[in-house]
Design a protein around this motif. Structure first.
Motif, short mmCIF file in Angstrom:
data_model
loop_
_atom_site.label_atom_id
_atom_site.label_comp_id
_atom_site.label_asym_id
_atom_site.label_seq_id
_atom_site.Cartn_x
_atom_site.Cartn_y
_atom_site.Cartn_z
N CYS A 117 44.39 44.60 40.50
CA CYS A 117 43.42 45.69 40.41
C CYS A 117 43.02 46.25 41.77
O CYS A 117 42.33 47.26 41.83
CB CYS A 117 42.19 45.26 39.63
SG CYS A 117 41.27 43.94 40.42
N CYS A 159 37.71 47.64 44.74
CA CYS A 159 38.49 47.90 43.55
C CYS A 159 37.54 48.45 42.49
O CYS A 159 36.32 48.31 42.60
CB CYS A 159 39.21 46.63 43.06
SG CYS A 159 38.14 45.38 42.34
N MET A 194 36.61 47.56 39.77
CA MET A 194 35.70 46.61 39.11
C MET A 194 34.68 46.03 40.09
O MET A 194 33.81 45.28 39.67
CB MET A 194 36.50 45.45 38.53
CG MET A 194 37.49 45.88 37.46
SD MET A 194 38.36 44.47 36.78
CE MET A 194 39.01 43.73 38.25
N MET A 228 35.34 43.85 42.37
CA MET A 228 35.67 42.44 42.59
C MET A 228 36.11 42.20 44.02
O MET A 228 35.74 41.21 44.66
CB MET A 228 36.78 42.08 41.61
CG MET A 228 37.15 40.65 41.51
SD MET A 228 38.21 40.43 40.05
CE MET A 228 39.71 41.21 40.53
N TYR A 229 36.96 43.11 44.53
CA TYR A 229 37.45 43.04 45.91
C TYR A 229 36.80 44.16 46.69
O TYR A 229 36.54 45.24 46.15
CB TYR A 229 38.96 43.24 45.97
CG TYR A 229 39.77 42.24 45.21
CD1 TYR A 229 39.63 40.87 45.46
CD2 TYR A 229 40.69 42.65 44.26
CE1 TYR A 229 40.40 39.96 44.78
CE2 TYR A 229 41.46 41.74 43.57
CZ TYR A 229 41.32 40.39 43.83
OH TYR A 229 42.09 39.49 43.15
CU CU Z 1 39.20 44.30 40.69
#
Ligand code: CU
Length: 132
Positions: free
Chosen positions: A82, A120, A122, A124-125
């Motif tokens: 992702c 990302c 989401m 997340m990163y």
């Molecule tokens: Cu992600």
């Protein structure tokens, strides 16, 4: 053509130097062992900031110059996670990066003290670029 030749020669000399001098700070920033990402350089008045995207972003923290237009070059190489769905909220920018390649993101000159964050889709990163 002659100019391009000179550029490639000087890059061939510069890049190993930049990688060697940049390796310490990149290690501190969380490591980027898998890619040859150079620290930011200014070429013809435009700052080139390289970020690798694969299983996250590296380097996670980058120090860049303020008051210069920049291009963030996001490099992917077999990136199927992702991190290929990249968002830079403060620029209103989002993109699906190709699995392999280099994507240029144009960034106008930033005020000193600005921190640009990318993530990302989401969240997340993430990575950040500090302009000073
Ligand atoms: Cu992600």
């Amino acid at each position: 053509m002659k100019f391009a030749f000179l550029i490639s020669i000087s890059l061939a000399i510069l890049i190993p130097v930049l990688i060697i001098t940049g390796s310490n700070s990149q290690d501190l920033a969380g490591g980027s062992s898998n890619t040859n990402i150079a620290p930011p350089t200014v070429v013809d008045g435009t700052q080139i900031i390289e970020i690798a995207a694969k299983g996250g972003y590296s380097p996670k923290k980058t120090e860049a110059k303020a008051n210069v237009p920049s291009i963030i070059q996001v490099k992917t190489s077999g990136t199927f996670d992702c991190s290929s769905a990249l968002v830079i909220p403060s620029l209103g920018y989002s993109v699906y990066l190709p699995a392999s390649g280099s994507t240029n993101i144009e960034v106008p000159a930033q005020q000193p003290g600005t921190v640009l964050r990318g993530m990302c889709s989401m969240g997340m990163y993430n990575f950040s670029i500090s302009f000073s």
